[in-house]
Design an enzyme around this catalytic site. Structure first.
Site, mmCIF file in Angstrom:
data_model
loop_
_atom_site.group_PDB
_atom_site.id
_atom_site.type_symbol
_atom_site.label_atom_id
_atom_site.label_comp_id
_atom_site.label_asym_id
_atom_site.label_seq_id
_atom_site.Cartn_x
_atom_site.Cartn_y
_atom_site.Cartn_z
ATOM 1 N N ASP A 30 76.411 64.940 19.666
ATOM 2 C CA ASP A 30 77.340 64.066 20.393
ATOM 3 C C ASP A 30 78.540 64.908 20.834
ATOM 4 O O ASP A 30 79.086 65.695 20.067
ATOM 5 C CB ASP A 30 77.798 62.918 19.486
ATOM 6 N N GLN A 93 78.216 49.361 23.154
ATOM 7 C CA GLN A 93 77.401 50.324 23.919
ATOM 8 C C GLN A 93 78.168 50.741 25.167
ATOM 9 O O GLN A 93 78.661 49.886 25.920
ATOM 10 C CB GLN A 93 76.054 49.686 24.304
ATOM 11 N N HIS A 99 70.217 54.807 22.407
ATOM 12 C CA HIS A 99 70.385 56.008 21.579
ATOM 13 C C HIS A 99 70.834 55.592 20.191
ATOM 14 O O HIS A 99 71.500 54.573 20.019
ATOM 15 C CB HIS A 99 71.409 56.959 22.214
ATOM 16 N N PHE A 100 70.451 56.403 19.235
ATOM 17 C CA PHE A 100 70.824 56.187 17.838
ATOM 18 C C PHE A 100 71.807 57.278 17.427
ATOM 19 O O PHE A 100 71.576 58.462 17.704
ATOM 20 C CB PHE A 100 69.586 56.231 16.931
ATOM 21 N N HIS A 101 72.883 56.876 16.782
ATOM 22 C CA HIS A 101 73.871 57.819 16.264
ATOM 23 C C HIS A 101 73.509 58.147 14.823
ATOM 24 O O HIS A 101 73.433 57.239 13.981
ATOM 25 C CB HIS A 101 75.266 57.193 16.248
HETATM 26 P P1 AMP Z 1 77.669 54.361 22.607
HETATM 27 O O1 AMP Z 1 79.072 53.849 22.498
HETATM 28 O O2 AMP Z 1 76.818 53.954 21.420
HETATM 29 O O3 AMP Z 1 77.029 54.003 23.926
HETATM 30 O O4 AMP Z 1 77.800 55.928 22.478
HETATM 31 C C1 AMP Z 1 77.771 56.825 23.530
HETATM 32 C C2 AMP Z 1 77.959 58.200 22.904
HETATM 33 O O5 AMP Z 1 77.551 59.195 23.845
HETATM 34 C C3 AMP Z 1 79.398 58.526 22.501
HETATM 35 O O6 AMP Z 1 79.442 58.826 21.101
HETATM 36 C C4 AMP Z 1 79.746 59.748 23.358
HETATM 37 O O7 AMP Z 1 80.582 60.656 22.684
HETATM 38 C C5 AMP Z 1 78.380 60.312 23.660
HETATM 39 N N1 AMP Z 1 78.284 61.117 24.878
HETATM 40 C C6 AMP Z 1 78.732 60.787 26.101
HETATM 41 N N2 AMP Z 1 78.431 61.746 27.005
HETATM 42 C C7 AMP Z 1 77.789 62.707 26.312
HETATM 43 C C8 AMP Z 1 77.226 63.970 26.673
HETATM 44 N N3 AMP Z 1 77.270 64.442 27.933
HETATM 45 N N4 AMP Z 1 76.624 64.719 25.708
HETATM 46 C C9 AMP Z 1 76.592 64.259 24.437
HETATM 47 N N5 AMP Z 1 77.090 63.074 24.038
HETATM 48 C C10 AMP Z 1 77.678 62.310 24.954
#
Ligand code: AMP
Ligand code: ZN
Length: 133
Positions: A30, A93, A99-101
């Site tokens: 991330d 989101q 995606h999974f964190h």
């Molecule tokens: P969500 O809020 O669950 O949709 O999380 C989106 C995640 O994507 C966030 O933790 C961001 O930091 C991450 N993110 C956004 N752009 C990128 C990128 N280019 N490469 C890696 N992670 C990203």
């Protein structure tokens, strides 16, 4: 899908710090981590959320999650792990490609994974009926 940042990463149009991939899933760091070694795992094909993803893709994503978690445990010296996944804006989101964190946990990291809520209705019996009839 056009204009999807994660599709662009899958296609190699945007760089990422790739950690792992299998036939249907990919994992990368991330870009804005909430903990050391915070990794995202997602299907290579575009599905918006858990309601849309097909069975084969979710199986491959699940396997990827397992393998990446083992790797994180081996390499990062973590003490625990949270796995988060948001569906729709109301759930937080922000990127609409599922995606999974995978969030490693360390002593004293102060991450509040289970916030308190104002949900006080505790009709467990009624809910069980609703969900199983
Ligand atoms: P969500 O809020 O669950 O949709 O999380 C989106 C995640 O994507 C966030 O933790 C961001 O930091 C991450 N993110 C956004 N752009 C990128 C990128 N280019 N490469 C890696 N992670 C990203
Ligand atoms: Zn996408």
């Amino acid at each position: 899908m056009e204009d999807c940042i994660f599709c662009k990463i899958v296609k190699g149009e945007i760089p990422c710090y790739k950690i792992y991939e299998n036939k249907k899933a990919i994992a990368f760091l991330d870009i804005n981590p909430i903990a050391k070694g915070h990794i995202l795992v997602l299907p290579k094909n575009h599905y918006e959320n858990i309601f849309e993803i097909d069975e084969e893709s979710i199986k491959e994503v699940a396997l990827a999650i397992k393998n990446v978690a083992i790797l994180q445990r081996e390499k990062l010296g973590l003490q625990g792990m949270n796995i988060f996944q948001a569906n729709n804006a109301i759930a937080g989101q922000t990127i609409f490609h599922i995606h999974f964190h995978l969030v490693p946990r360390y002593a004293g990291d102060n991450i509040n994974a289970w916030p308190k809520s104002n949900y006080f209705e505790k009709d467990i019996k009624g809910l069980h009926k609703l969900l199983t009839k």
